[in-house]
Design a protein around this motif. Structure first.
Motif, PDB file in Angstrom:
ATOM      1  N   ARG A 141       0.999  -1.133  -0.200  1.00 48.10           N
ATOM      2  CA  ARG A 141      -0.472  -0.020  -0.221  1.00 48.10           C
ATOM      3  C   ARG A 141       0.631   1.520   0.115  1.00 48.10           C
ATOM      4  N   VAL A 142       0.367   2.325  -0.626  1.00 43.23           N
ATOM      5  CA  VAL A 142       0.974   3.278  -0.568  1.00 43.23           C
ATOM      6  C   VAL A 142       0.070   4.172  -0.208  1.00 43.23           C
ATOM      7  N   VAL A 143      -0.038   5.629   0.597  1.00 41.87           N
ATOM      8  CA  VAL A 143      -0.102   6.394   1.362  1.00 41.87           C
ATOM      9  C   VAL A 143      -0.819   7.234   0.659  1.00 41.87           C
ATOM     10  N   LEU A 144       0.427   8.059   0.004  1.00 40.41           N
ATOM     11  CA  LEU A 144       0.753   9.733  -0.409  1.00 40.41           C
ATOM     12  C   LEU A 144       1.502   9.269  -1.348  1.00 40.41           C
ATOM     13  N   ARG A 145       1.107  10.308  -3.160  1.00 33.67           N
ATOM     14  CA  ARG A 145       2.255   9.402  -3.770  1.00 33.67           C
ATOM     15  C   ARG A 145       1.687  11.531  -4.759  1.00 33.67           C
ATOM     16  N   ARG A 146       3.002  12.123  -4.635  1.00 32.73           N
ATOM     17  CA  ARG A 146       2.875  13.522  -5.544  1.00 32.73           C
ATOM     18  C   ARG A 146       2.927  12.696  -6.638  1.00 32.73           C
ATOM     19  N   LEU A 147       2.323  14.641  -7.335  1.00 33.83           N
ATOM     20  CA  LEU A 147       2.004  14.590  -8.623  1.00 33.83           C
ATOM     21  C   LEU A 147       3.627  14.437  -9.314  1.00 33.83           C
ATOM     22  N   ASN A 148       3.678  14.044 -10.777  1.00 36.88           N
ATOM     23  CA  ASN A 148       4.922  14.165 -11.479  1.00 36.88           C
ATOM     24  C   ASN A 148       4.827  15.339 -12.515  1.00 36.88           C
ATOM     25  N   ARG A 149       6.155  15.553 -12.836  1.00 36.38           N
ATOM     26  CA  ARG A 149       6.122  16.710 -13.832  1.00 36.38           C
ATOM     27  C   ARG A 149       4.719  16.664 -14.613  1.00 36.38           C
ATOM     28  N   THR A 150       4.372  15.702 -15.437  1.00 36.63           N
ATOM     29  CA  THR A 150       3.528  15.398 -16.230  1.00 36.63           C
ATOM     30  C   THR A 150       1.847  15.928 -15.725  1.00 36.63           C
ATOM     31  N   GLU A 151       2.065  15.829 -14.338  1.00 35.54           N
ATOM     32  CA  GLU A 151       0.541  15.903 -13.564  1.00 35.54           C
ATOM     33  C   GLU A 151       0.361  17.273 -13.125  1.00 35.54           C
ATOM     34  N   TYR A 152       1.983  17.840 -13.201  1.00 34.43           N
ATOM     35  CA  TYR A 152       1.639  18.587 -12.393  1.00 34.43           C
ATOM     36  C   TYR A 152       1.192  19.609 -13.613  1.00 34.43           C
ATOM     37  N   ARG A 153       1.558  19.925 -13.947  1.00 28.03           N
ATOM     38  CA  ARG A 153       1.292  20.833 -15.161  1.00 28.03           C
ATOM     39  C   ARG A 153       0.008  20.355 -16.636  1.00 28.03           C
ATOM     40  N   ASN A 154      -0.791  19.425 -16.071  1.00 29.61           N
ATOM     41  CA  ASN A 154      -2.191  19.221 -17.138  1.00 29.61           C
ATOM     42  C   ASN A 154      -2.844  19.994 -15.380  1.00 29.61           C
ATOM     43  N   THR A 155      -2.164  19.547 -13.990  1.00 30.52           N
ATOM     44  CA  THR A 155      -3.524  20.215 -13.143  1.00 30.52           C
ATOM     45  C   THR A 155      -3.445  21.649 -12.827  1.00 30.52           C
TER      46      THR A 155
END
Length: 805
Positions: free
Chosen positions: A120-134
């Protein structure tokens, strides 16, 4: 569709977990006896091939590793790869009995493992693509030529994907970049005040920067004499003063396009095609890295023609014009090169005069007028500004500040902001407002802080102490949107989450359909196959330009990438069977790529669906130039790399890495004449044979395709290619068609491999042993409905794994 809906509904039902630590004594004894007889000689105390030891396997399934070992043994038996062919074999009846017993035992082990939340993973940060799209979707920004992540460090890949939580670490440097990026984004999105004034600048003659000068007769026109001279609208400061849409109008023509005395070889262009200009978007302060082609446009020789282009420009960027297909290189250099061809030997000295004396004899691009007008906006205030501040009065106060920031935070954090966390940012804004009285400065300060907060940067799944529970509606909607869009949920998804309706099977299935039809799904069709298939590596080892001129002249790297992209999109859009990835009777080609493949009847630069015949040998991914090129090194094929690629990405059985304490041993290669003989010698080394007996047959069967994906049946005039192969289970095949048949005979294995890849990408973590039962259930269910790609995605979204932390 009714049957699929029933399957999805069944997968969505809560799972009752009853951990069982021990199997019955008689079953345990029977399993241990089989392992001792057929496995321990290679996986025992003295030797552990593939890093597996089975002589002391425990049936205490409170430790998931024990179940994983038995799962591996079951997989190898089902694949027919163990015991090795040179070892005593169990009878078919013994194999069936032990497979049934292992299947039951492993199922109990998975149930036990679920209670321990492995993987299990609780926290996952945005990667570069996800940050830009967000930030694009949060503020509804046009991100053309704007990338706030350009200084972010590269994201590490885990299990082949760059959105896996354990690989997304955070550093002091990255935190500093987050703050800088937040400031850039806020300044672009939050622009209070009046709409910028529309300006119109007309440039003629000397007012066109970089385009030469007006002629001696006083006509106002700029002259461009080669492909590498760029012309701009001359202004005090380079680039436009504000983000927005701009219009560029160009009046241009060529002269002496065909009627001149120089030979075309010397000038280096093709006069049989019409002259064209190229419009660029560039930032002169940033240089070549910030330049892109906006479009190419045909003009006429002799008579000027008007061209209008409209596009979005970031502040500091501008349009530029250059001659797309004119003479190559400086006119001065060209003339020094070609003039001696037309002058008697005793007058060659004349060619040493300044070449400006002879200008007017060669082809020229004449720019009569450049006009730049803008900025234009579809709405003002900007959409991102209006989303959060549309109800701000003329003289806003502290209550307005709190109301707008609360609205912004709930959307940025993708869930209603809890008061305790929110108050930190409200207090920050309030303090600045009390100090300065500046509403906008205070709001921007808090918004920058919110964009650097864990609630924005991480895909937060709350209640970390309870790590084995179902996701709430907001967690589910966030996981879904970052799976299919690599971005935040839209207003429709957030509204469904607020009403508690998203987890309803019919609603969830309908939203998956809607999301896959949305343009934002381009993120999925770019990022998933780019990493699953390794497409991001295409071009990392290109061929030699001197010996592969057509590869570059026809832009084959881009064409190969486009073929695979369109093929993937077609299978997804049409809900076609995922087995089409293995073999298909069509692909997508333009004329250049079809010519490279030796396929006739395809004309033009545009891609279109092309029917394949057996003689083309191109069905499925294994016939794509992209795959065949990225698994080569630009000079020659790499059968080992190709074999590993198939095992890892299509069969889901990647070979183990070589033991770190074993030094590589080079085989005796004396007398070796072919790659097949070389690889056979390599397999004589015992530590290498275990993996290479699976890798080499597949890689050698792909040798009919060269390092650029062209089909061949010989290495040279006197050396025919032998593409035959035999796998450890006794399966034989001959060439690429044989590999396709081998894969199609194992639809569950290929679909299981694809399901594991998709699920890993979807949940952002490694799959655990406890997840294997869900994968098997999905593979079985999608097989019942025809292996449709969209059906597979819906089943993954409906699965227990997707809904659990």
């Amino acid at each position: 569709m009714i049957r699929l809906a029933c399957i999805i509904l069944a997968l969505c039902q809560p799972v009752c977990v009853h951990p069982s630590r021990l199997v019955a004594d008689d079953s345990q004894t029977q399993l241990q006896a089989f392992l001792q007889k057929h496995c321990v000689s290679c996986h025992g105390d003295s030797e552990q091939q593939a890093d597996r030891r089975l002589d002391d396997v425990s049936f205490d399934f409170s430790k998931p590793r024990n179940g994983e070992l038995l799962q591996d043994a079951l997989d190898q038996l089902n694949l027919g790869q163990m015991p090795p062919e040179d070892e005593p074999q169990p009878t078919p009846a013994e194999t069936r009995e032990i497979v049934a017993l292992l299947t039951t035992t492993v199922a109990k082990a998975r149930e036990a493992a679920r209670s321990h939340s492995a993987g299990r993973v609780v926290l996952r940060r945005l990667n570069r693509t996800e940050y830009r799209n967000t930030v694009r979707d949060l503020f509804r920004l046009d991100m053309t030529d704007f990338d706030p992540t350009v200084a972010f460090p590269a994201d590490d890949s885990v299990e082949g994907f760059d959105n896996i939580g354990e690989g997304l670490l955070t550093s002091d440097f990255l935190l500093a970049q987050y703050l800088d990026a937040a400031e850039q984004v806020i300044e672009k999105a939050i622009r209070p005040g009046a709409q910028p004034t529309i300006e119109q600048i007309i440039a003629e003659g000397d007012a066109i920067h970089g385009g030469g000068h007006a002629d001696q007769r006083g006509f106002k026109r700029a002259l461009v004499r080669d492909q590498f001279t760029r012309a701009y609208v001359k202004r005090k400061y380079a680039g436009v003063p504000a983000d927005g849409e701009y219009v560029l109008r160009v009046t241009a023509n060529t002269v002496r396009w065909r009627d001149h005395r120089f030979d075309l070889e010397g000038l280096g262009y093709d006069s049989s095609e019409p002259p064209r200009i190229r419009v660029l978007v560039t930032n002169r302060r940033l240089g070549v890295v910030s330049t892109r082609t906006y479009g190419e446009y045909e003009i006429r020789d002799g008579e000027p023609i008007d061209i209008e282009v409209r596009g979005f420009l970031q502040q500091g960027y501008e349009f530029a014009v250059e001659w797309a297909n004119g003479p190559r290189g400086s006119q001065k250099r060209i003339m020094r090169k070609v003039f001696p061809k037309y002058l008697p030997e005793d007058t060659v000295e004349l060619a040493r005069n300044p070449v400006e004396m002879y200008l007017g004899a060669a082809p020229e691009l004449r720019l009569h007028r450049l006009e730049l007008e803008g900025p234009f906006y579809e709405q003002w205030p900007l959409p991102g500004f209006a989303r959060f501040f549309d109800d701000v009065p003329a003289s806003p106060g502290k209550d307005d500040l709190h109301r707008c920031l609360t609205r912004f935070t709930s959307i940025a954090w993708r869930r209603p902001a809890d008061p305790q966390s929110l108050n930190r940012y409200l207090n920050l804004a309030t303090t600045r407002f009390e100090q300065t009285g500046d509403f906008w400065q205070s709001a921007k300060l808090a918004m920058r802080a919110i964009l650097a907060s864990p609630g924005f940067l991480y895909l937060v799944e709350a209640n970390a102490a309870n790590s084995d529970r179902e996701l709430d509606e907001y967690e589910l909607v966030t996981r879904l949107s970052y799976f299919l869009w690599s971005s935040m949920p839209d207003d429709t998804l957030l509204a469904l989450a607020a009403r508690g309706e998203l987890s309803t099977p019919d609603v969830l299935s309908g939203q998956v359909e809607r999301m896959l039809d949305d343009p934002k799904a381009a993120a999925f069709t770019e990022n998933f196959p780019g990493q699953w298939l390794g497409m991001r590596r295409l071009g990392s080892m290109p061929p030699d330009p001197a010996t592969h001129k057509a590869y570059y002249a026809d832009n084959l790297e881009s064409a190969m990438r486009e073929e695979t992209r369109r093929f993937f999109n077609h299978v997804l859009r049409e809900n076609t069977s995922v087995l089409r990835f293995v073999d298909a009777d069509y692909t997508f080609l333009n004329a250049a790529l079809a010519r490279h493949y030796g396929i006739e009847g395809v004309a033009g630069d545009n891609f279109r669906q092309v029917a394949l015949r057996p003689k083309h040998r191109r069905g499925g991914l294994l016939g794509h130039g992209s795959i065949l090129t990225l698994t080569s090194n630009g000079v020659e094929t790499q059968p080992v790399v190709r074999g590993i690629w198939v095992l890892e990405n299509l069969l889901g059985t990647p070979p183990s890495a070589p033991p770190p304490d074993v030094q590589p041993v080079e085989p005796d290669t004396r007398g070796v004449r072919t790659i097949r003989e070389l690889m056979a010698r390599h397999r004589t080394i015992e530590t290498c044979n275990e993996c290479h007996r699976k890798i080499d047959p597949i890689g050698l069967a792909m040798e009919n395709f060269d390092h650029l994906g062209r089909f061949r049946d010989r290495y040279s005039k006197h050396a025919r290619i032998d593409p035959s192969g035999e796998m450890p289970d006794g399966s034989r095949f001959d060439g690429p068609d044989g590999i396709r048949a081998y894969l199609l005979a194992r639809p569950g294995q290929f679909t299981g491999c694809l399901t594991e890849k998709l699920m890993t990408y979807a949940v952002g973590r490694r799959l655990a042993f406890a997840d294997r039962g869900d994968v098997d259930a999905i593979v079985s269910a999608v097989g019942d409905t025809g292996y449709g790609f969209r059906d597979l995605i819906k089943l993954i979204v409906a699965s227990r794994v997707f809904h659990m932390k």
